[in-house]
Design a protein around this motif. Structure first.
Motif, PDB file in Angstrom:
ATOM      1  N   TYR A 145       0.865  -1.180   0.000  1.00 41.68           N
ATOM      2  CA  TYR A 145       0.000   0.000   0.000  1.00 41.68           C
ATOM      3  C   TYR A 145       0.901   1.229   0.000  1.00 41.68           C
ATOM      4  O   TYR A 145       1.783   1.366   0.857  1.00 41.68           O
ATOM      5  N   LEU A 146       0.681   2.112  -0.947  1.00 42.72           N
ATOM      6  CA  LEU A 146       1.541   3.267  -1.147  1.00 42.72           C
ATOM      7  C   LEU A 146       0.821   4.563  -0.802  1.00 42.72           C
ATOM      8  O   LEU A 146      -0.388   4.692  -0.984  1.00 42.72           O
ATOM      9  N   GLY A 147       1.577   5.543  -0.331  1.00 45.65           N
ATOM     10  CA  GLY A 147       1.057   6.883  -0.127  1.00 45.65           C
ATOM     11  C   GLY A 147       1.683   7.828  -1.132  1.00 45.65           C
ATOM     12  O   GLY A 147       2.656   7.485  -1.818  1.00 45.65           O
ATOM     13  N   GLY A 148       1.120   9.037  -1.242  1.00 45.34           N
ATOM     14  CA  GLY A 148       1.777  10.080  -2.015  1.00 45.34           C
ATOM     15  C   GLY A 148       1.303  10.294  -3.426  1.00 45.34           C
ATOM     16  O   GLY A 148       1.917  11.068  -4.164  1.00 45.34           O
ATOM     17  N   MET A 149       0.188   9.637  -3.851  1.00 48.92           N
ATOM     18  CA  MET A 149      -0.254   9.841  -5.224  1.00 48.92           C
ATOM     19  C   MET A 149      -0.880  11.214  -5.399  1.00 48.92           C
ATOM     20  O   MET A 149      -1.581  11.713  -4.522  1.00 48.92           O
ATOM     21  N   ASP A 150      -0.656  11.830  -6.552  1.00 45.98           N
ATOM     22  CA  ASP A 150      -1.217  13.140  -6.866  1.00 45.98           C
ATOM     23  C   ASP A 150      -2.745  13.035  -6.926  1.00 45.98           C
ATOM     24  O   ASP A 150      -3.295  12.180  -7.633  1.00 45.98           O
ATOM     25  N   ALA A 151      -3.425  13.910  -6.188  1.00 43.86           N
ATOM     26  CA  ALA A 151      -4.891  13.853  -6.113  1.00 43.86           C
ATOM     27  C   ALA A 151      -5.556  14.101  -7.454  1.00 43.86           C
ATOM     28  O   ALA A 151      -6.717  13.719  -7.651  1.00 43.86           O
ATOM     29  N   ARG A 152      -4.851  14.711  -8.387  1.00 42.81           N
ATOM     30  CA  ARG A 152      -5.457  15.016  -9.684  1.00 42.81           C
ATOM     31  C   ARG A 152      -5.735  13.778 -10.524  1.00 42.81           C
ATOM     32  O   ARG A 152      -6.538  13.836 -11.473  1.00 42.81           O
TER      33      ARG A 152
END
Length: 224
Positions: A145-152
């Motif tokens: 599970y990763l964090g940090g993806m661009d909300a766009r």
């Protein structure tokens, strides 16, 4: 012990059967909160009644050898430990994953384009730009599970899950992105693929990545 409603300041705690418990951190997902989850797991796994402490996304599952007798005392101890937990700064490895975006390996790229209104090139650029911290392992062996993806480029999960996606599928589900470690069903939107192997039972440890490691997606190609 009934489930405790989450608020902006108080954690939620609920039983999972008779020999497990789920601690849910207050607030939204963030790296500092996840680093506190890691610290809480490190402390809780030393408690004599705890068999295993398993960090999840903004939560922690504790399993026990037998049902705890003093649930209220255990809940109070967990809450006190959370309040005293300091974010763990793990010096993980940076792992670069070559990704081919679109084409047969990214069958849902068009759905992400339709939802976001962005071009394929813009989606690839935004997806490959961050350095993604590994928050937790779960779902299936080796999955991160990763964090940090661009909300766009956030895209809702699929209403009808796909029965099987291959290992190495790079997908978006809501505000998160991830890479399948093995073939299986998925409700996420697959936008690309990588040849990297994430789980090998012959290795020690068998999972290639661990919480605190960092992933960078390197654009190997775009198939239109």
């Amino acid at each position: 012990m009934s489930p405790q409603a989450l608020s902006s300041t108080e954690p939620g705690i609920s039983l999972l059967g008779t020999t497990a418990l789920l601690f849910e951190a207050p607030g939204g997902m963030s790296l500092p909160s996840q680093q506190r989850i890691w610290a809480l797991a490190h402390e809780a796994e030393t408690w004599p009644e705890v068999r295993e402490a398993v960090p999840g996304m903004n939560n922690l599952m504790l399993t026990f050898t037998r049902a705890p007798r003093q649930l209220d005392a255990l809940r109070a101890r967990l809450c006190n430990a959370w309040r005293g937990a300091t974010a763990v700064q793990r010096e993980g490895r940076v792992v670069e994953l070559p990704v081919v975006y679109g084409g047969q390996g990214g069958p849902h790229m068009a759905d992400v384009v339709a939802h976001t209104g962005l071009s394929v090139d813009a989606i690839v650029a935004l997806h490959s730009a961050p350095l993604y911290p590994v928050y937790a392992l779960g779902s299936h062996p080796g999955y991160c599970y990763l964090g940090g993806m661009d909300a766009r480029i956030a895209t809702p999960r699929r209403k009808v899950p796909v029965l099987s996606i291959p290992g190495g599928a790079v997908s978006i589900g809501g505000a998160q992105t991830g890479v399948s470690a093995s073939a299986g069903p998925s409700g996420w939107n697959t936008i690309g693929s990588t040849s990297m192997v994430f789980f090998d039972p012959a290795q020690d440890p068998p999972a290639m990545l661990q919480p605190g490691d960092l992933i960078r997606f390197r654009v190997e190609g775009i198939v239109r």
